[in-house]
Design a protein around this motif. Structure first.
Motif, mmCIF file in Angstrom:
data_model
loop_
_atom_site.group_PDB
_atom_site.id
_atom_site.type_symbol
_atom_site.label_atom_id
_atom_site.label_comp_id
_atom_site.label_asym_id
_atom_site.label_seq_id
_atom_site.Cartn_x
_atom_site.Cartn_y
_atom_site.Cartn_z
ATOM 1 N N LYS A 36 0.766 -1.298 -0.052
ATOM 2 C CA LYS A 36 -0.056 0.251 0.044
ATOM 3 C C LYS A 36 0.809 1.269 -0.004
ATOM 4 C CE LYS A 36 -3.699 1.937 2.537
ATOM 5 N NZ LYS A 36 -4.405 2.517 1.336
ATOM 6 N N VAL A 37 0.687 1.964 -1.062
ATOM 7 C CA VAL A 37 1.315 3.419 -1.143
ATOM 8 C C VAL A 37 0.586 4.430 -0.909
ATOM 9 C CG1 VAL A 37 2.891 4.782 -2.583
ATOM 10 C CG2 VAL A 37 2.827 2.353 -2.908
ATOM 11 N N ASP A 38 0.893 5.457 0.422
ATOM 12 C CA ASP A 38 0.319 6.322 0.783
ATOM 13 C C ASP A 38 1.255 7.637 0.475
ATOM 14 O OD1 ASP A 38 -1.499 8.258 1.801
ATOM 15 O OD2 ASP A 38 -1.403 7.582 3.768
ATOM 16 N N HIS A 39 0.839 8.574 -0.344
ATOM 17 C CA HIS A 39 1.397 9.799 -0.502
ATOM 18 C C HIS A 39 0.993 10.774 0.677
ATOM 19 C CE1 HIS A 39 3.701 13.191 -2.101
ATOM 20 N NE2 HIS A 39 2.341 13.693 -2.422
ATOM 21 N N ILE A 40 2.118 11.351 1.270
ATOM 22 C CA ILE A 40 1.912 12.326 2.100
ATOM 23 C C ILE A 40 2.405 13.605 1.884
ATOM 24 C CG2 ILE A 40 2.453 13.074 4.818
ATOM 25 C CD1 ILE A 40 1.866 10.155 5.548
ATOM 26 N N GLY B 209 -2.942 12.302 13.424
ATOM 27 C CA GLY B 209 -3.429 11.915 11.915
ATOM 28 C C GLY B 209 -2.625 10.988 11.158
ATOM 29 N N LEU B 210 -1.477 11.279 11.304
ATOM 30 C CA LEU B 210 -0.558 10.456 10.662
ATOM 31 C C LEU B 210 -0.309 8.948 11.235
ATOM 32 C CD1 LEU B 210 2.149 9.981 8.890
ATOM 33 C CD2 LEU B 210 3.582 10.867 10.727
ATOM 34 N N ILE C 263 -2.824 7.516 12.877
ATOM 35 C CA ILE C 263 -4.095 6.844 12.530
ATOM 36 C C ILE C 263 -4.105 6.293 10.703
ATOM 37 C CG2 ILE C 263 -6.609 7.277 11.915
ATOM 38 C CD1 ILE C 263 -6.356 9.265 14.371
ATOM 39 N N ARG C 264 -3.296 7.273 10.111
ATOM 40 C CA ARG C 264 -3.466 6.870 8.745
ATOM 41 C C ARG C 264 -2.338 5.720 8.414
ATOM 42 N NH1 ARG C 264 -2.371 12.089 5.136
ATOM 43 N NH2 ARG C 264 -1.892 11.231 3.196
ATOM 44 N N HIS D 31 -4.223 2.738 10.010
ATOM 45 C CA HIS D 31 -5.228 1.978 9.098
ATOM 46 C C HIS D 31 -4.757 1.322 7.988
ATOM 47 C CE1 HIS D 31 -9.140 1.526 7.521
ATOM 48 N NE2 HIS D 31 -8.705 2.127 6.408
#
Lengths: 481, 106
Positions: free
Chosen positions: A94-98, A115-116, A118-119, A122
């Motif tokens: 999974k790639v999440d771009h911040i 928030g980071l 939790i992200r 998750h």
């Protein structure tokens, strides 16, 4: 210091040399810091670590990209044959771009980075991730102005990751006096790896060093690594042991008369042969004979010419009756031509190892070795050859090296540095006999076999190499000057 | 501090324009509680009768953190009027919140 028998659990990164240096990979369930300058390969290494986990270890991974977008990342690694989209759809990655931009937000009092958390939490839960890469988390310092909050949150984040038991790679840019610009090494104390990309004499070389690895032994040197179409590969070091299986099988040198001098049978399979001599004494011709003979037996030959192009070698050998082109089109002879100046010593070794692994030859020819000697000091050259010879022996490959020696009184001397690595050593010379010069061949040593002490006349004919007794010589000593 | 609704940054021609504010918090932390209270007080004072406030607890809806690109908590988003504005923190600094919402000139 704890003893070595309670080794930490480790997570393979899938980069062979690196797993060897670290004794099996990064500390499992703990954070590792990967630092280095821009363009040194941090992102790639982090991705390879995740992809290997996802595809080979059944350990899904989360990539938190603070710099590149998921699309850029996918595009950049597609050239390395990594399909991030496919891994994502299979739920393995999974790639999440911040994205953080100080100009897009106003800070109005106390906050935290929950928030980071939790992200990330998750993302980890959604695919059951065991590995995480944070690339490059220092970008956060450009996005938030309250450094005190940020530092406290980073400390909390690394502890949190440890509690979750995910193996984490955190990348950071090199700082001027610290390993990373923001001193991340202060928070990540389990394992720190530094990457480096330097240019010396216009030759680029990449190196990797394990700065620390708590609770584990690790290699402490700088190790060269390469980035090519297969991603990162690190030059492994564990091959320096003398436990190769030895063969008593013999292989022809391609010159029957020389086989006769070598105990009537030729070289040992899996041995290393050095052919040294001054310019124009026929070293390459001897190498080509050996190559052609191997191909005739149906073996694969990998030929590394460092001074001539394959086409030039083919043409020259045709003039003495050797058809290398035929061997090539039969798929048995492979050339890998490279100018020695195109890379450092270790880069060559790495490339050669990769080629050898891909081509899986029975015979390897390096023509000539001098190309390396020009590129490094004697000790380095010797170490490199040692690694190469060890590698070839471990694969039971018969290797023939040629070496150009300077003319002079003691032509053997220049090679003594490497002779201890060599099993069979042939010396080619030109001597004066009566009114003309004559090529000679002698066996300086050949381990484990009875061999001739005779100095033979060596002639290049239209039908190949011919060995004969020296003219006007009953008991040749070679000093007919 | 003025009691007037229309500062220089406020909509001049459309006084009835509605404001949509969304606040992201994480559970019942002191920052969350403070941010919710500060936002309600501030909206009542400056946007009376023309605002809606939606509070999202990321502990209840963790997927929203990624979907809505939230990092810091609390985060206040001005969804309407456009353009979107993003404010982080417990909103204790009223002046900065008003500036961040374009209710005060920058």
């Amino acid at each position: 210091m704890s003893s070595a028998h309670a080794q930490l659990p480790k997570a393979h990164c899938g980069i062979a040399g690196l797993d060897e240096i670290t004794g099996g990979g990064f500390p499992a369930g703990r954070p590792t810091l990967l630092c280095g300058g821009p363009g040194c390969g941090k992102t790639l290494l982090a991705l390879q670590f995740l992809v290997h986990g996802a595809t080979a270890c059944d350990e899904p991974g989360v990539f938190m990209a603070f710099e590149e977008t998921a699309r850029d990342l996918t595009r950049n690694v597609a050239s390395l044959g990594i399909d991030l989209d496919a891994l994502s759809t299979q739920g393995k990655l999974k790639v999440d771009h911040i994205h953080v931009d100080r100009h897009e937000m106003t800070e109005t009092g106390d906050y935290d980075l929950e928030g980071l958390f939790i992200r990330l939490g998750h993302a980890i839960d959604s695919i059951g991730a065991k590995r995480v890469a944070l690339d490059t988390i220092e970008t956060l310092f450009a996005g938030f102005s309250n450094e005190a909050i940020l530092r406290a949150e980073l400390r909390r984040l690394f502890l949190w990751l440890k509690e979750r038991g995910v193996t984490t790679l955190i990348t950071g840019e090199s700082g001027e006096r610290t390993l990373t610009r923001q001193g991340l090494e202060e928070y990540v104390s389990d394992c720190v790896i530094a990457l480096d990309h330097r240019i010396v004499d216009q030759i680029s070389s990449r190196r990797l060093r394990v700065v620390k690895y708590r609770g584990s032994t690790h290699g402490t040197n700088e190790y060269p690594f390469l980035i090519d179409e297969d991603g990162i590969s690190v030059l492994p070091v564990t091959s320096l042991v003398l436990d190769h299986e030895v063969s008593s099988e013999r292989v022809s040198s391609g010159v029957p008369a020389l086989d006769a001098m070598l105990g009537d049978a030729g070289y040992f399979r899996g041995s290393s042969v050095l052919v040294s001599g001054t310019a124009g004494t026929g070293k390459s011709s001897l190498a080509a004979h050996f190559a052609a003979a191997a191909c005739k037996r149906g073996e694969r030959v990998l030929y590394f010419p460092f001074e001539e192009s394959p086409a030039q070698i083919e043409r020259n050998m045709l003039s003495i009756g050797l058809d290398l082109h035929f061997c090539k089109s039969a798929g048995l002879l492979h050339f890998d031509a490279n100018r020695p100046s195109l890379g450092g010593l270790e880069m060559h070794l790495l490339r050669m190892r990769k080629m050898i692994a891909a081509c899986n030859p029975q015979v390897v020819i390096v023509d000539p070795l001098n190309s390396f000697i020009a590129g490094g000091n004697r000790l380095e050259v010797k170490l490199m050859l040692l690694r190469l010879v060890d590698y070839l022996k471990s694969r039971h490959i018969t290797a023939l090296f040629t070496n150009l020696t300077a003319g002079g009184d003691h032509p053997e001397e220049t090679d003594t540095a490497i002779s201890s690595l060599i099993d069979t050593w042939l010396l080619l010379q030109r001597i004066h006999v009566a009114q003309h010069r004559q090529r000679t061949l002698e066996i300086i040593k050949s381990r484990g076999m009875a061999h001739s002490d005779r100095i033979s006349a060596f002639r290049l004919t239209a039908h190949g190499i011919a060995l004969e007794a020296l003219t006007g010589d009953k008991h040749a000593d070679g000093d007919d000057v | 501090m003025s009691e007037e609704h229309a500062g220089p940054g406020a909509p001049a021609g459309e006084p009835e324009q509605s404001w949509a504010l969304r606040l992201y918090v994480a559970g019942q932390t002191p920052n969350s509680i403070a941010a919710i209270a500060n936002l309600h007080r501030l909206a009542k004072t400056h946007l009376e009768g023309r605002y809606t406030i939606e509070v999202i607890d990321l502990y209840q809806q963790p997927q929203r953190a990624e979907e809505d690109k939230i990092l810091a908590v609390p985060t206040l988003i001005r969804k309407l009027p456009a353009p979107m504005r993003q404010i982080i923190g417990n909103l204790a600094d009223t002046e900065r919140v008003l500036v961040g919402l374009d209710l005060r000139p920058r």
